[in-house]
Design a protein around this motif. Sequence first.
Motif, PDB file in Angstrom:
ATOM      1  N   ALA A 131      -6.242 -10.167  -7.343  1.00  0.00           N
ATOM      2  CA  ALA A 131      -6.147  -8.704  -6.643  1.00  0.00           C
ATOM      3  C   ALA A 131      -4.866  -8.108  -7.234  1.00  0.00           C
ATOM      4  CB  ALA A 131      -6.070  -8.843  -5.338  1.00  0.00           C
TER       5      ALA A 131
ATOM      6  N   LEU B 167      -2.398  -4.471  -6.215  1.00  0.00           N
ATOM      7  CA  LEU B 167      -2.288  -3.291  -5.520  1.00  0.00           C
ATOM      8  C   LEU B 167      -1.235  -2.355  -6.307  1.00  0.00           C
ATOM      9  CD1 LEU B 167      -1.212  -5.268  -2.094  1.00  0.00           C
ATOM     10  CD2 LEU B 167      -3.551  -4.283  -3.203  1.00  0.00           C
TER      11      LEU B 167
ATOM     12  N   THR C 156       0.744  -8.549  -7.182  1.00  0.00           N
ATOM     13  CA  THR C 156      -0.540  -9.179  -7.378  1.00  0.00           C
ATOM     14  C   THR C 156      -0.772 -10.316  -6.564  1.00  0.00           C
ATOM     15  OG1 THR C 156       0.446 -10.601  -9.130  1.00  0.00           O
ATOM     16  CG2 THR C 156      -0.408  -8.501  -9.950  1.00  0.00           C
TER      17      THR C 156
ATOM     18  N   GLU D 200      -6.893 -11.105  -2.045  1.00  0.00           N
ATOM     19  CA  GLU D 200      -6.475  -9.814  -1.540  1.00  0.00           C
ATOM     20  C   GLU D 200      -5.784  -9.928  -0.237  1.00  0.00           C
ATOM     21  OE1 GLU D 200     -11.113  -9.726  -2.459  1.00  0.00           O
ATOM     22  OE2 GLU D 200      -9.595 -11.155  -1.786  1.00  0.00           O
TER      23      GLU D 200
ATOM     24  N   ILE E 260      -1.903  -8.009  -0.129  1.00  0.00           N
ATOM     25  CA  ILE E 260      -1.504  -7.185   0.919  1.00  0.00           C
ATOM     26  C   ILE E 260      -0.580  -7.659   1.918  1.00  0.00           C
ATOM     27  CG2 ILE E 260      -3.390  -7.617   2.786  1.00  0.00           C
ATOM     28  CD1 ILE E 260      -4.041  -4.372   2.428  1.00  0.00           C
TER      29      ILE E 260
ATOM     30  N   ILE F 226       0.107   1.545   0.381  1.00  0.00           N
ATOM     31  CA  ILE F 226      -0.791   1.015  -0.704  1.00  0.00           C
ATOM     32  C   ILE F 226      -1.609   2.053  -1.169  1.00  0.00           C
ATOM     33  CG2 ILE F 226      -2.364  -0.805  -1.399  1.00  0.00           C
ATOM     34  CD1 ILE F 226      -1.217  -2.145   1.302  1.00  0.00           C
TER      35      ILE F 226
ATOM     36  N   LYS G 273      -3.924   1.921  -4.272  1.00  0.00           N
ATOM     37  CA  LYS G 273      -5.116   1.480  -4.838  1.00  0.00           C
ATOM     38  C   LYS G 273      -5.086  -0.202  -4.913  1.00  0.00           C
ATOM     39  CE  LYS G 273      -5.171   5.483  -7.785  1.00  0.00           C
ATOM     40  NZ  LYS G 273      -5.324   5.961  -9.216  1.00  0.00           N
ATOM     41  N   MET G 274      -6.299  -0.674  -5.041  1.00  0.00           N
ATOM     42  CA  MET G 274      -6.352  -2.215  -4.867  1.00  0.00           C
ATOM     43  C   MET G 274      -7.554  -2.405  -5.973  1.00  0.00           C
ATOM     44  SD  MET G 274      -7.592  -4.982  -2.150  1.00  0.00           S
ATOM     45  CE  MET G 274      -6.100  -5.268  -1.427  1.00  0.00           C
TER      46      MET G 274
ATOM     47  N   ILE H 294      -7.418  -5.293   5.185  1.00  0.00           N
ATOM     48  CA  ILE H 294      -7.122  -4.416   4.574  1.00  0.00           C
ATOM     49  C   ILE H 294      -7.371  -3.069   5.421  1.00  0.00           C
ATOM     50  CG2 ILE H 294      -7.713  -2.775   2.675  1.00  0.00           C
ATOM     51  CD1 ILE H 294      -9.064  -5.294   1.191  1.00  0.00           C
TER      52      ILE H 294
ATOM     53  N   ILE I 175     -10.250   1.243  -3.319  1.00  0.00           N
ATOM     54  CA  ILE I 175     -10.619  -0.275  -3.808  1.00  0.00           C
ATOM     55  C   ILE I 175     -11.627  -0.297  -4.926  1.00  0.00           C
ATOM     56  CG2 ILE I 175     -11.440  -2.464  -2.939  1.00  0.00           C
ATOM     57  CD1 ILE I 175     -10.760  -1.347  -0.191  1.00  0.00           C
TER      58      ILE I 175
END
Length: 160
Positions: free
Chosen positions: A48, A50, A59, A75, A79, A91, A93-94, A119, A132
Amino acid sequence: MKEIKVASILEVYDTVHELPEDVNKLMQMAHEARKRAYAPYSSFFVGAALLLENKEIITGSNQENASYPSGLCAERTAIYYAGAKFPKTRILKMAISAGSKNKVSQKPIPPCGACRQAIAEYEIKQKFPIEIYFMGETGKVAKSASLENLLPFLFDNSVL
């Protein structure tokens, strides 16, 4: 009795090459993070990445443990680190890339339920949607404009 229909709306890109440039870069970083996953039990590797409001990119990769509940998904790894290091930064975008050692994953693989809830906590806290993007190893990429779109009946602090 009343029936309620719940639907999610996703944008689907045929390949990563159709993504906006910043998201393509984010997805490449998710692919790289996936290579650092520790998944000796499931052989399922997830990365993942972000994008934060301050332009930082965080990451994470899944980290398994012989005591299965003690592992952590990519994730949540990302996060939670973002929340610890940049607690007041939104945040934006993921990107998520997932794949199995046993077969090539070509369809979009969304976050698991536990990750959706984690999330959601950050999306609610920051009062701003998190875009996402998720995919397998190759193929199509799905985009959700927010976590709430993937988890329409949010469990949040309003019920506590």
